[in-house]
Scaffold this motif. Sequence first.
Motif: not given
Lengths: 415, 415
Positions: B347-348, B376-377, B413, B410, B267, B341, B272, B274
């Motif tokens: 993001d996560y 996530n988003r 993605d 993750l 991440m 979120i 990203l 969390l």
Amino acid sequence: MLAEIITIGDEILIGQIVDTNSAWMAKELNAIGIKVKQITSVSDDADHITEALSRAEKRARVILITGGLGPTKDDITKFTLAKYFKMGMRRDAGVLENVEAIFKRGNRPMIESNIRQADVPEGCTVIQNKNGTAPCMWFEHGENIIVSMPGVPFEMMYLMGEEILPRLTKSFKLPFIYHKTILTANLGESFLAQEIADIEDSLPPSIKLAYLPKLGQVRLRLSTSGPDEQQLKDEVEIYARQIITRLKPYIVAEDDIALEEAILNIMKKKGLTLSTAESCTGGYISHLITKHPGCSAVFAGGAVTYSYELKESVLGVKADTLNTYGAVSEQTVKEMAEGAIKHFNTDYSVAVSGIAGPDGGTEGKPVGTVWIAVANRNKVVARVFSFGNKRIQNIERSASSALSMVLNLLKEDVN
Amino acid sequence: MLAEIITIGDEILIGQIVDTNSAWMAKELNAIGIKVKQITSVSDDADHITEALSRAEKRARVILITGGLGPTKDDITKFTLAKYFKMGMRRDAGVLENVEAIFKRGNRPMIESNIRQADVPEGCTVIQNKNGTAPCMWFEHGENIIVSMPGVPFEMMYLMGEEILPRLTKSFKLPFIYHKTILTANLGESFLAQEIADIEDSLPPSIKLAYLPKLGQVRLRLSTSGPDEQQLKDEVEIYARQIITRLKPYIVAEDDIALEEAILNIMKKKGLTLSTAESCTGGYISHLITKHPGCSAVFAGGAVTYSYELKESVLGVKADTLNTYGAVSEQTVKEMAEGAIKHFNTDYSVAVSGIAGPDGGTEGKPVGTVWIAVANRNKVVARVFSFGNKRIQNIERSASSALSMVLNLLKEDVN
């Protein structure tokens, strides 16, 4: 009755895992009247396992072995035991059935190494392991009992609880072992010892007193054993009462419980609720609290606010406060505690903000600087600590100090 | 070069504390080229300590002893060592000065038992313990080195790091010990072993492969030792690469790191963030994450929402959802993850809601039922698990599964 524990696995000897099994097993053995003489950790090496076992057999009558029963080549415990006891191997139909059932449930194909999990030394009693493919094996060797179990904690715990402990209880006429533990805080062990020196000197030889210091707390443990449970308890209780009376200001609990459990007990009784607002402890305090069954009667929840944004949005800390004094400050930690009381609607709260490290320190606020605040609906108290430069220790010492502060505020209020 | 660790203390043998010192020491010893042959825990009993030490001296050249150095009567290590080495006792001026300084700093009076902390066996080298009153004692006995240290973890760690390890490095010509660990998830050890059977068979005898399963993860460890560090690493790397290539879908990390560390690394690299929303895990997931230095680049924070009220007010779970489906449901856990979120602006997120037990189960949702959602988003995924009836295990297995689910989303993605 003496037992020994032998844990097998290179992972223990290279420090890759902490052996938590032994402490759990020792406690359970004590509870049925068996004392652990020694715990030995050895490598996945046949000669070493054999040496440890033969020494243990000279000191104890029960030997519990964990580990080395996996399906892979590095696991050699059962073959070593077969050789030690001069037994051949046989395939056990019950174990095979259990392994097959586990694979069927998981909808996975079985391979040769899984089938070989059913091979056991010929002369042992097989005990089914419902939670895994490695069987538990019970050997009787002269007067001794040797049990080999898998090292996976939940498999071992289940086997011990359901099978091994009941069978050991049946195999021997066991005495009672009684430990009475008193939890104290806010005074060092040498001072505690000085305060109760005359009581310690008056203890009969059958009762042993030990001091166990940890993170600002000291446990005093009185231990004894004998055939009559009630008599043991009564005798220990006489001395325990004397110690508790003498050390009253420092007594947290009259049982072997954790500080947070003592807090939960007091708050539950008074119908009080608690929340947490953690920065550097990162959820550790709320983890300590929520480990305990029944905590939900007291603990509403909490926030882990690592970022400035969350300190503002979740706890209502003022942006001004953060910008003027910084996240690690008396002002911020007090607003965190007050915010927790308000936003989580609880009677008490505890907040921590510090620099756990290894980075993030400044000249004025070096790594290890930790502000802690405790609050109730009338009052908020904050203190600063300096815990040094080790991250995990900072987290643990912060949590312990925070809980001590909760207890002290609670004692002030409920007394 | 072989070492042994002897930990002294009845508290270990009755299971009152878990011995975490030994694993830490073993890891540090490995890092300087010393292998630990055995770890032995014995009671505060002179004969037992003597027996363990004399056996250890036959197997190893370095023996590190912890515990039994407190100021109270139950602590007998230094007197036992003096007798073992046939030495008298002397009062050490340096230790006394250190003890006095500690008490002066703490603004506390000194008593007789504190002064006696300065008594040491005549023939040992005293190493100052800046963090406590118990001195560290270094004995040379024939070819062997025996060191006695306090059992308090942070005192022991400091002494090891600053004094003992550097002195051991100077005392011997040590080889390099090299461990390469590969972390995998989502496949059992027997299947991993089957997948790489030919690679395992091709390993030279100098390289040992071990499988360490834990909570749905398996660590594969290649170990070797020898005089040339680079050569060891190069040789192990050849086989490690083969294993990693073969097991690609299951590889989490190519280092001995925790699952959450692997997540943090990925991440961080991708920029990203969390957050967590925990009910039954009670802050344990966020504790696992925040144990690691540098986590603040990824982890914004989270909420521990034990009560319905906090699930609504902090995470925005709809009262309707809670009332219709209950707190332990797919709908609630998804709203918790989505709420995290949104409210924590990350993001996560990962959310957990379950019945950790021992109480609170119903027929439809027995103890051990745990819903976990990762989001996530763009996406939210939820799964239900059934972890049995042990509270601590439920918390640990929930956390491990939750982290696995974060990693899987993750990977989906970022690939």
